[in-house]
Design an enzyme around this catalytic site. Structure first.
Site, mmCIF file in Angstrom:
data_model
loop_
_atom_site.group_PDB
_atom_site.id
_atom_site.type_symbol
_atom_site.label_atom_id
_atom_site.label_comp_id
_atom_site.label_asym_id
_atom_site.label_seq_id
_atom_site.Cartn_x
_atom_site.Cartn_y
_atom_site.Cartn_z
ATOM 1 N N PRO A 142 7.090 -36.476 -14.042
ATOM 2 C CG PRO A 142 7.864 -36.950 -16.186
ATOM 3 C CD PRO A 142 6.796 -37.313 -15.196
ATOM 4 C CB CYS A 143 7.086 -31.524 -12.220
ATOM 5 S SG CYS A 143 7.815 -32.109 -10.679
#
Length: 174
Positions: A142-143
């Site tokens: 989850p950048c």
């Protein structure tokens, strides 16, 4: 990291989501190697080439359990991302950053500088940003949970509107 001289063949599938069609790239073991958006397919192909060298994609369905976990996530079961098995090639530093990202809980964010400090490289916030931008597995790694030090949304490979949607979906008001 994969041997760049050996051509890699991966499978590609498409999954409809509330924010567009996701491209799911898996290996023969059914492990996720990339997740990007159909309107950013060129970017995804560039990242695959960067990490693996020559890559061939063949149409094939992603594992049913992966498709279900992703569908459940988009339907509000935020913890289902942890059920998706993934593997990436990259430098040791990129690997360190990418493996830290899933530890940022859904519904929370962290600044690039805070993640650098957590990784015990407090002056490496730009390197963290660069590694984050080279992440080939959107959403699952989850950048989108990394934000600017002032709380602003900065850069997202799938576009800032998707980043905003993902954060709001997870309960972050942006």
């Amino acid at each position: 990291m994969a041997d760049r001289k050996t051509a890699q063949t991966f499978n590609i599938d498409r999954l409809k989501t509330p924010i567009g069609t996701a491209l799911l790239v898996t290996d023969d073991d059914g492990v996720l190697r990339a997740l990007d958006w159909d309107d950013y397919e060129g970017r995804m192909l560039d990242l695959l080439r960067l990490h693996y060298g020559a890559v061939t994609l063949r149409d094939a369905r992603a594992p049913a359990a992966m498709r279900k976990a992703l569908g459940d996530y988009f339907n509000g079961d935020l913890d289902r991302l942890a059920d998706v098995e993934w593997r990436v090639a990259g430098t040791p530093f990129q690997q360190k950053v990418w493996h830290a990202l899933p530890k940022i809980a859904p519904g929370t964010t962290m600044s690039y500088g805070a993640l650098a400090a957590k990784l015990k490289v407090p002056n490496a916030m730009r390197a963290v940003g660069h590694a984050n931008g080279s992440n080939p597995i959107s959403v699952v790694v989850p950048c989108h949970r990394l934000i600017g030090a002032n709380g602003s949304l900065v850069k997202y490979g799938g576009g800032l509107e998707r980043k905003r949607w993902l954060l709001r979906h997870e309960g972050v008001e942006v």
